[in-house]
Structures are given as structure tokens and as C-alpha cells.
Design a protein around this motif. Structure first.
Motif, PDB file in Angstrom:
ATOM      1  N   ARG A   1     -46.505 -51.151  29.172  1.00 55.83           N
ATOM      2  CA  ARG A   1     -46.076 -52.283  28.852  1.00 55.83           C
ATOM      3  C   ARG A   1     -44.890 -52.585  28.053  1.00 55.83           C
ATOM      4  NH1 ARG A   1     -47.293 -56.241  24.588  1.00 55.83           N
ATOM      5  NH2 ARG A   1     -48.592 -54.949  24.011  1.00 55.83           N
ATOM      6  N   GLU A   2     -43.849 -53.371  28.843  1.00 54.48           N
ATOM      7  CA  GLU A   2     -42.598 -53.475  28.240  1.00 54.48           C
ATOM      8  C   GLU A   2     -42.742 -54.504  27.257  1.00 54.48           C
ATOM      9  OE1 GLU A   2     -38.511 -55.814  29.461  1.00 54.48           O
ATOM     10  OE2 GLU A   2     -39.634 -54.705  31.158  1.00 54.48           O
ATOM     11  N   GLN A   3     -42.483 -53.982  26.045  1.00 50.73           N
ATOM     12  CA  GLN A   3     -42.622 -54.757  24.924  1.00 50.73           C
ATOM     13  C   GLN A   3     -41.708 -56.125  24.702  1.00 50.73           C
ATOM     14  OE1 GLN A   3     -43.943 -52.100  21.710  1.00 50.73           O
ATOM     15  NE2 GLN A   3     -45.732 -53.316  21.496  1.00 50.73           N
ATOM     16  N   ALA A   4     -42.122 -57.086  23.952  1.00 45.48           N
ATOM     17  CA  ALA A   4     -41.508 -58.062  23.440  1.00 45.48           C
ATOM     18  C   ALA A   4     -40.402 -57.798  22.347  1.00 45.48           C
ATOM     19  CB  ALA A   4     -42.217 -59.474  22.940  1.00 45.48           C
TER      20      ALA A   4
ATOM     21  N   ARG B   1     -44.915 -60.741  27.378  1.00 42.76           N
ATOM     22  CA  ARG B   1     -44.862 -59.313  27.014  1.00 42.76           C
ATOM     23  C   ARG B   1     -45.472 -58.828  25.803  1.00 42.76           C
ATOM     24  NH1 ARG B   1     -38.446 -58.980  28.544  1.00 42.76           N
ATOM     25  NH2 ARG B   1     -38.621 -59.588  30.643  1.00 42.76           N
TER      26      ARG B   1
END
Lengths: 346, 353
Positions: free
Chosen positions: B277-280, B266
Motif C-alpha cells: 500500500r502506498e501510504q498517506a 491511502r
């Protein structure tokens, strides 16, 4: 429409050498609107750091802006003297986040002392006020306030880079130049740093010039961008323009050469050859020798700025820009047929 | 090859470095009765490399991936565990067998600007390994090898010196040098990371073709998951000296199990302005390989942390998928395993029930 904070207008930059001069930047034109994040992408040696240096008067001694105009807030700065740069530009208006933070902090000075020194030269903040300000900024970039009196070596690479961002904000500049700010970092840390850099947009009145070889960082974090090759700007526009309708062959191929973790089966584009040495007058397209669609006209003169689809803010410096959508049709087809493999896991 | 044994097999491989410096510290440690402080750079690591397979090892800087490579090639002696080459433990190798081993296991370094001798022409660079190993050759052999790594016409390149070559060409020469002894295994240490994007694609494509053409296996080490995915069949994710997850490339990317792998994937920026983007969500940095936390080494950064994470996790097959392995407490029923030994002999790469 916001006013541009920084404009490059047909700028040539040369480095004098004992032999032939190096024509590092040729006919560069672009503009950064106030409040925008602007990405400048290109491979090593394409002249992107030279452009950054010229904005703060930081070119090497043998480097010189030989023609064209660099305007900062409407004011021409390309012929500024050292003291004029110090007075009007450096730190106060434009600050720099350099690539290797490890080398840009003074190793024998506490971070707090470095901030106090900066305050002394550029502001009338008192020592306690300067320290307060640094504490506040440490908080902004996610560092613990208690660590302002540490030495740089007590910080890890990612923390040093965050400290540098705090310093870059110290004098509330209107433009920050970030030159490969995350290249030395691992991907998780890179993501965190870019998050902080992105967060500045909301709380600080600041524009950004992000210089990088990593086009994905630009697509994710910037509003507009320019792609450079061999000392020339190839294409400039909003990130959506350059992604959806790239019209310079290099901008097209560069995107296809870039690995995308969503599509591990995609064939990566290869760009043959390398950029020219730029020792002679650059009156040709520097990408011509690597370009699959080059024609004689490409070598007969510097390519003109061609508006794409009638949009004066989306320019491609290519004589065949108008034909590109047909010529490069294969390359412009996005991997719509193969779906991202990431979706399943999220 | 010998009866289907994997080309290279690492069993609980371990490389610890003693950080004790100087005699005073040694004496002090003796007196106080303390053991030396160890950097556990590679710890209990299992890896099986089958024929024609490309195994990727990824991890952040300092996770021990370069130490792993150097231990495999024999530059470091492992401090524990076992390495087998075609089924034979390297610890039993004689000097001649080591030489033979080095002919069959070749390395491509990260930095082509420093890994070629500046005073060797391309011809000599490629001839050197052949001479060392007493292999007969003539000019045609060298030219053919240059052609297969895409340096054409070979007759033009053969006389050149490294300073006359571009970065990508240098890396091609380094690859040719590695292939010319007809190795079984190539160890590649981020061979594309110093190169520009356009050249990087060239080298990745080349390695892809060559591993097929020459039938070599490869261990490909990198910190960059997006390039690894183009080249590897399997990916091993390394964190502080241990492999925390191994899986076929697509499976790993599409459905990462270990929270660390999820964070890594991610965090990769996506070259698409329209992609959200689904972030970390993890913070912090890799810990210190000297004072590692008890139990799971990732627990201090892990968003899924539980009490049980203070115990060392077992390597288990998530969802019963025998191709994969993950060292995380989330993926097994602890009561069911309660009787099991704390560290099962889970080293045979997915052959467990």
C-alpha cells in the motif's frame, strides 16, 4: 530458525462463576518466534484478550490457567505468583499497550512523573536519567520532547496512544502485547500509530503480540498469526500461509466477510449464528454450528491440529482441513477476476 | 412525489454551537465587544438526496457528521441555511407537518445495545411508531416486517425482549422499526460499526437489499470508508463541518481529488499481505472546530499547500466532471474565476455548467 520467545502449549483457561465455569480458552497452542510480530485475530468474546491477560498474570481473580503450559523464553510462567510476575515478567520483559490509552494513563500525574515512578520500581535509573530516557522515547514515537511534563488530558487521543507506546518501550521489554492499539482511533491516526509500531521492529530488539479484530492490520503488519473462534485457535501460520492457503472454515469465511476497499462490488460473506456460550466442557469444534461444511465428527471431539501441506508451522484445527481446498473452492477463489479499483488513482 | 424535487435537500445548512457558558462570560463578551465563541459543527453544507439514492457521509470523529444527522431529523434547529423535504422548506413546517416528517424520515442508530427499550418486546418495539403515527396495523404486518429483515420465523422473535437477542438481531429489529412506518428516508448512523465482522457483513447486505426492496433513500454516516463503499452510490467526504469532496463511490475511490480524500483512502489497511500500500503522507490531526484556520480548513495538514489556500476554496467540478465536486484550489483556474463571487451558489448538486 529463531527460538520462540512465547509458547502456548494446549492451554485451557477458565473463569469460575457461581454457576457453570466459563471455559474461555480451550487447548490453545501457538508460538511467537523471537523478533516476530504475531497477530491474534478474532471476534469479541473469542478469548483473545484472556490470552493476553494470562501472559502477564493479569487474569481476573476468578480466572485460572487450568491446564497446559505457557512458556516465556523457555520458562513456564503459568503458575507464577504475583511477585514472580512482578519480578520476572511485567514491564521488564513484557509490556502492554492497552486499547484505551485514555483510561490507562494516570490523569492527575504528569507523564514525566509517571515515567519516574516506573523507573523507581523497576530500574536503578536516577530521576534525570529517567527523564532523559522518556525524552528519547518521545522522539521515537514522534512526540515533541518538550511535552514530557504535560498531563495526559493535554494530549489528543492519538498523542496519548503514542505516549503509551513510549512507556511500553521504557524498560526495553522483549515482548510487547498490543491489545487493539488503534481501535479507538480514526483511520489516518491508526495508520500513523501502526507505522510507529512497525518501525520499532527495525530499531528495537522486540517481538510483538498484536491482538485485534481487524484482520487487515494483521496482514499488513505481522509476520505470523492465529485466528481464534469461540475459545479455540482455528488456524495458525505465517500471514502468507493464512492468506494464501486458509484451511479452517472460519479463517476462510472471516477473510471473505472483511470489507476490502479495493473491491466495492464484491459480495461480503456472511457467517450465520454466533459462537457458543462455553459453559460446558468444550469437546467439540466451537465453529461447528456456524460452519457450512460441518459433519458429525466436528461435534464428537475437539478438532485436532492438522498440518497444512505437511508444514508443521501452519496448523488448522479442523477435522476436514484436508478437504477444505475442494469444499470451499468457491470461497478461496480470490477476486482476481475483478481488479482493484485503487490502482487507477495512484 | 412532488414534481421531481429531491427527497431531501440541504442548502448551505449550518449548525453552530455557542460555547459561552454562564452569565459572567456573556457579560464579559458584551463588555469587550466580542462575539461568542462558536463551534462550527456543520458549516455551509450542501447535500441532495434523490429518490432511491444512498448518500454516504464520511469523516473522522469530530467532523460534524452526527450533528448533521441530528439537524436533519430535527433534534437541533439549524442556525443557518435551509433544509427542504420534497421541495418544501422545513422552516415553514407546522407542528403536524413535523410529525408527518418524522414518520417519513427514520433513523437507525449506531449502538443497537442502547437504542432499543429493554422493557419492550419486539412486537411492541415495532408497534410503537405505528401507534404514534396513527397507522392501522395487525400482527401480520409486524410479522411480515420481521421476515423482511431476516428475523425468521417471525412468530418466534415477536415475543422476545432485547436481552434475548444478539447484537446483529438487535440491529435488525432497529432496522425493522425504522422501516415499518414506510419512510422515504432512512438516516443511518454507523449502523454496523459496533458489530463483529461477520455480523457487520450481514447488516450491510441487509441494508443494501432493503433500500432496493422498499425504495427508500438513505443517508449513511460512517468513519469507515471501506464499509461505506459497499452500500453507497455517492460519497460525501466531510472535514471540519464542510463537505470537501462529493462523487460517485467508484469514481471517488479510484480517483480521489481532494488531498484529504486521498489521505483517507491511502490510510485504509488492505486485508492482503501481498499488497504494497502506498501510504498517506499527511500528519497532524483535525483542527479545532472553534478556532478554524482561515480559508481552506485542511491547509495545515495538506501536502499540496499553496499560498492561495488562505482563501476559502470554491466547490468546483474537477476536470469538468459534472457528477463530482471538490472544494480545493488545485482544481480550478483562479484567474478565470477571479470575477466570480467568493462563494457561488454551487448548491444544486452538479447542475452547474
Amino acid at each position: 530458525m529463531a527460538e520462540p520467545i512465547l509458547e502456548f502449549d494446549d492451554v485451557d483457561i477458565r473463569y469460575r462463576t457461581d454457576g457453570d465455569d466459563v471455559r474461555a480458552v480451550n487447548g490453545a497452542s501457538f508460538a511467537i518466534d523471537e523478533g516476530d510480530y504475531f497477530g491474534l485475530v478474532g471476534e469479541s468474546g473469542c478469548g483473545k484478550s484472556t490470552i493476553a491477560d494470562s501472559i502477564v498474570g493479569g487474569l481476573d481473580d476468578n480466572g485460572e490457567v487450568v491446564s497446559g503450559e505457557i512458556r516465556f523464553k523457555g520458562e513456564q510462567i503459568q503458575d507464577y505468583s504475583e511477585s514472580e510476575f512482578n519480578e520476572n515478567v511485567r514491564w521488564k520483559e513484557v509490556s502492554v499497550i492497552p486499547q484505551s490509552s485514555m483510561n490507562s494513563l494516570d490523569p492527575v500525574m504528569k507523564l514525566s512523573e509517571q515515567a519516574v515512578e516506573m523507573a523507581k520500581y523497576h530500574t536503578d535509573l536516577s530521576r534525570p536519567a529517567a527523564l532523559d530516557r522518556l525524552r528519547e522515547l518521545f522522539d521515537v514515537v514522534g512526540l515533541s520532547e518538550s511535552r514530557i511534563s504535560d498531563y495526559p488530558h493535554q494530549f489528543s487521543g492519538g498523542m496519548q496512544q503514542r505516549a503509551i507506546i513510549a512507556f511500553a518501550l521504557f524498560l526495553q521489554p522483549s515482548l510487547i502485547i498490543a491489545d487493539e492499539p488503534t481501535t479507538a482511533l480514526d483511520v489516518i491516526m491508526q495508520d500513523q500509530i501502526m507505522d510507529y509500531i512497525n518501525g520499532l521492529k527495525d530499531d528495537w530488539d522486540v517481538s510483538m503480540l498484536l491482538i485485534t479484530h481487524d484482520i487487515s492490520l494483521v496482514f499488513e503488519n505481522c509476520d505470523s498469526m492465529a485466528v481464534m473462534h469461540g475459545g479455540q485457535i482455528a488456524e495458525t501460520g505465517t500471514v502468507d500461509d493464512v492468506f494464501d492457503r486458509p484451511r479452517h472454515p472460519y479463517a476462510i469465511l472471516l477473510q471473505n466477510a472483511f470489507p476490502d476497499v479495493r473491491f466495492p462490488d464484491r459480495e461480503l460473506a456472511v457467517i450465520d449464528g454466533h459462537p457458543p456460550q462455553l459453559r460446558d466442557e468444550v469437546d467439540f469444534c466451537t465453529f461447528a454450528d456456524r460452519c457450512p461444511w460441518a459433519e458429525p465428527a466436528c461435534r464428537e471431539g475437539a478438532p485436532p491440529a492438522t498440518p497444512v501441506a505437511g508444514d508443521d508451522d501452519h496448523l488448522a484445527w479442523c477435522v476436514r482441513a484436508g478437504e477444505m481446498s475442494e469444499l470451499a473452492a468457491n470461497h478461496l477463489e480470490r477476486s482476481t477476476e475483478s481488479t482493484s479499483i485503487l490502482e487507477g488513482g495512484q | 412525489m412532488s414534481d421531481g424535487a429531491p427527497v431531501l435537500e440541504l442548502r448551505s445548512l449550518e449548525k453552530h454551537f455557542d460555547t459561552t457558558s454562564g452569565i459572567t462570560e456573556t457579560i464579559r463578551n458584551r463588555l469587550v465587544g466580542e462575539g461568542p465563541k462558536l463551534v462550527r459543527a456543520v458549516d455551509d453544507l450542501n447535500l441532495t438526496l434523490a429518490e432511491n439514492q444512498v448518500q454516504g457521509v464520511i469523516g473522522e470523529s469530530g467532523c460534524g457528521k452526527t450533528t448533521l444527522l441530528r439537524t436533519i431529523i430535527g433534534l437541533y434547529d439549524p442556525t443557518g441555511g435551509e433544509m427542504r423535504f420534497h421541495g418544501r422548506p422545513t422552516s415553514e413546517f407546522t407542528k403536524d407537518e413535523w410529525k408527518e416528517f418524522r414518520r417519513h424520515v427514520q433513523i437507525v442508530f449506531q449502538d443497537p445495545f442502547n437504542s432499543l427499550d429493554p422493557k419492550f418486546s419486539v412486537r411492541r418495539t415495532l408497534a410503537e411508531p405505528l401507534e404514534i403515527h396513527g397507522i392501522d396495523y395487525d400482527r401480520t404486518d409486524i410479522e411480515e416486517m420481521l421476515e423482511s429483515v431476516g428475523l425468521t420465523p417471525a412468530s418466534q422473535y415477536i415475543q422476545q425482549f432485547p436481552n434475548q437477542l444478539s447484537g446483529g438481531e438487535k440491529q435488525r429489529v432497529a432496522i425493522a422499526r425504522a422501516l415499518i412506518t414506510e419512510p422515504d428516508v432512512i438516516l443511518a448512523d454507523e449502523p454496523a460499526s459496533m458489530l463483529d465482522v461477520s455480523t457487520q457483513a450481514e447488516i450491510l447486505n441487509l441494508l443494501n437489499e432493503l433500500t432496493d426492496e422498499f425504495g427508500v433513500s438513505m443517508v449513511y454516516i460512517s468513519h469507515d470508508l471501506s464499509t461505506v463503499s459497499y452500500i453507497c452510490d455517492h460519497i460525501n467526504v466531510m472535514y471540519l463541518g464542510r463537505i470537501v469532496e462529493k462523487a460517485p463511490t467508484r469514481a471517488l475511490l479510484a480517483d480521489p481529488k481532494h488531498p484529504y480524500t486521498q489521505a483517507l483512502i491511502r490510510s485504509i489497511p488492505i486485508p492482503d499481505p501481498h499488497y504494497d500500500r502506498e501510504q498517506a503522507t499527511i500528519g497532524g490531526e483535525p483542527g479545532d472546530p472553534i478556532d478554524m484556520p482561515e480559508g481552506c480548513r485542511f491547509k495545515n495538514r495538506c501536502p499540496e499547500r499553496m499560498d492561495v489556500c488562505d482563501e476559502t476554496p470554491l466547490d468546483v467540478a474537477p476536470d469538468g466532471d459534472g457528477d463530482r465536486e471538490v472544494a480545493c484550489h488545485l482544481y480550478y483556474d483562479h484567474e478565470e474565476r477571479a470575477g466570480a463571487e467568493p462563494k457561488p451558489a454551487a448548491s444544486d448538486g452538479g447542475e452547474r455548467p
